[in-house]
Design an enzyme around this catalytic site. Structure first.
Site, mmCIF file in Angstrom:
data_model
loop_
_atom_site.group_PDB
_atom_site.id
_atom_site.type_symbol
_atom_site.label_atom_id
_atom_site.label_comp_id
_atom_site.label_asym_id
_atom_site.label_seq_id
_atom_site.Cartn_x
_atom_site.Cartn_y
_atom_site.Cartn_z
ATOM 1 N N HIS A 1 -1.305 7.278 4.978
ATOM 2 C CA HIS A 1 -0.241 6.263 4.963
ATOM 3 C C HIS A 1 1.028 6.725 4.232
ATOM 4 O O HIS A 1 1.676 5.940 3.536
ATOM 5 C CB HIS A 1 -0.755 4.951 4.349
ATOM 6 C CG HIS A 1 0.008 3.753 4.874
ATOM 7 N ND1 HIS A 1 -0.150 2.481 4.344
ATOM 8 C CD2 HIS A 1 0.940 3.632 5.861
ATOM 9 C CE1 HIS A 1 0.643 1.639 4.991
ATOM 10 N NE2 HIS A 1 1.312 2.317 5.918
ATOM 11 N N CYS B 1 0.761 -1.253 0.000
ATOM 12 C CA CYS B 1 0.000 0.000 0.000
ATOM 13 C C CYS B 1 0.792 1.304 0.000
ATOM 14 O O CYS B 1 0.659 2.108 -0.925
ATOM 15 C CB CYS B 1 -0.985 -0.009 1.161
ATOM 16 S SG CYS B 1 -0.361 -0.745 2.665
#
Length: 475
Positions: A143, A85
């Site tokens: 993130h 990710c």
């Protein structure tokens, strides 16, 4: 392969390393006074290539995303920049190979650091669109580094609601389990507490954002869901949330639960699209839907093999859909090879802008293809992944792949399951792609011992029985 074919393949590889030729195909996508389009970029988390009905999912339904595809263009050969990710998110927001930044080497980022994250000084999709007069918002997963050094408000977004880390529980909104774990839910840079299923909260906030917009003031809404990332919790599974003992949830989940998670994601997106329509903004809004990497343990990736953390096609091939009514012809299916870092130059071109010349994009401007002004073209794309010493390069239909000490050459168009190793039948192609990968790798930051990686091991997943508990096999 003839000498002429080899030279042609070599030219394709070399031409792909800088920003590609089509990157400036349209000097300005907004011919004389055209209104700038709004942009809603929807990113799913760990969604498999075939997890939508329109891509072949039959176990559950995704009517809203299927309709989005019917109203626009669906890519069958779209890739994520990484098999995990945060690395892909670096490429998406910068339009460049993630390996050019130290934070982009992490697979993925885990835990706060003053040095591991997206540098606030680096140009990004939202910061470049702001220069074109756009309002910008991120709703959902960031993130790309933690406060106080990193964050969406430091990298071009006007507003943010969501989580800073990689995963949170859908009900507690915590990145772990236990009373001492703090929630990872923020309004800007301020912690907040809200009650509700996270997928629904993000969709509701996106609907509110759309309802506040007005025609003539362009906006970028990055709507980055955590679904269908673990833990394995559907909208009715709050009891499961109370009983898990690890956020990775290795002892939970099943196909039915996964289906409910994806259906909830689809329904949430449907409500956002309905709000856009009701507000009268749909006609001039580009909506893009894709995923940050290939599917996880319950995903459908057929006919591909592999999963998240692997450079097999199932770990990096993702769904990708674009709708722009009146500009992008409906009902299209494209075999154009595309990748996460293409979206920055593409959307900037649509907005009348361009990448920062000091940080040229490694991606390709796909706008001419979306608008029917150019045909599909062959690409050369490259990946690496620390766990299991993985390497991959796709050039045209050829793909060189290395996992551990094993090396392969596939025709991934003819052999989508990557079964027929053609390395001995086409040694010249094998050697050329391998050498090209090594040349490219030297231009990227090195993978050092301190770089974190994550692989799927035999003790965790039975069909990875050959991988030790460390999650990696030696090079």
């Amino acid at each position: 392969m003839t000498k002429h074919q080899i030279n042609g393949a070599r030219r394709r590889v070399l031409q792909s390393l800088p920003a590609l030729a089509l990157a400036n195909y349209l000097p300005n996508a907004l011919a004389a006074g055209k209104e700038q389009p709004n942009i809603i970029f929807i990113l799913a988390d760990d969604l498999g290539h075939a997890d939508l009905g329109v891509y072949g999912q039959t176990d559950f339904k995704t009517p809203h995303l299927d309709r989005l595809a019917a109203d626009g263009i669906r890519f069958t050969q779209a890739y994520a920049n990484s098999a995990v990710c945060s690395a892909t998110r670096f490429a998406l927001i910068t339009g460049r190979y993630q390996y050019r930044l130290r934070g982009g080497l992490e697979e993925p980022i885990a835990g706060a650091s003053d040095t591991i994250g997206l540098p606030p000084s680096h140009p990004t999709l939202p910061s470049l669109l702001k220069k074109q007069g756009y309002g910008t918002a991120l709703i959902g997963k960031w993130h790309l580094g933690y406060l106080p050094t990193f964050g969406p408000l430091k990298s071009g977004y006007d507003s943010f609601f969501g989580n800073y880390g990689g995963a949170i529980d859908y009900f507690t909104h915590k990145p772990g389990v236990g009373p001492n774990v703090k929630e990872d839910l923020y309004e800007g840079e301020v912690p907040v507490h809200q009650i509700g299923y996270y997928t629904d909260l993000l969709g509701a906030r996106a609907v509110d954002f759309v309802n506040k917009q007005q025609a003539g003031k362009p906006f970028l809404l990055s709507l980055h869901y955590t679904a269908p990332h673990w833990p394995w919790e559907g909208p009715g599974d709050e009891e499961i949330s109370r009983n898990i003992d690890n956020i990775f949830h290795y002892d939970g989940g099943d196909l039915a639960t996964y289906g409910r998670m994806v259906e909830s994601l689809d329904a949430s997106i449907g409500r956002v699209l309905a709000a856009l329509e009701k507000k009268g903004l749909a006609e001039n809004t580009i909506v893009i839907f894709t995923s940050d990497n290939g599917g996880e343990r319950f995903s459908k990736t057929w006919p591909l093999t592999g999963q998240k953390t692997e450079l097999l096609e199932g770990g990096i091939r993702v769904p990708a859909i674009v709708r722009w009514p009146g500009k992008v012809k409906a009902g299209q299916v494209s075999d154009q090879v595309a990748i996460s870092m293409d979206w920055l130059p593409t959307l900037l071109a649509a907005a009348g802008g361009a990448p920062d010349p000091k940080f040229p994009s490694d991606g390709q401007n796909l706008l001419p293809i979306l608008l029917g002004q150019a045909r599909s073209n062959e690409r050369t794309l490259l990946w690496r992944y620390k766990a299991n010493a993985q390497r991959a390069i796709r050039s045209g239909n050829w793909k060189y792949l290395k996992i551990g000490k094993n090396e392969f050459l596939f025709d991934v168009v003819k052999d989508q399951r990557e079964r027929a190793n053609l390395a001995k039948r086409h040694p010249e192609v094998f050697a050329q792609l391998k050498a090209q990968w090594e040349t490219w790798d030297k231009q990227m930051l090195p993978i050092t011992a301190d770089v974190r990686t994550h692989g799927v091991s035999g003790p965790v997943q039975a069909d990875r029985y050959g991988v030790p508990a460390s999650g990696s096999v030696p090079d």
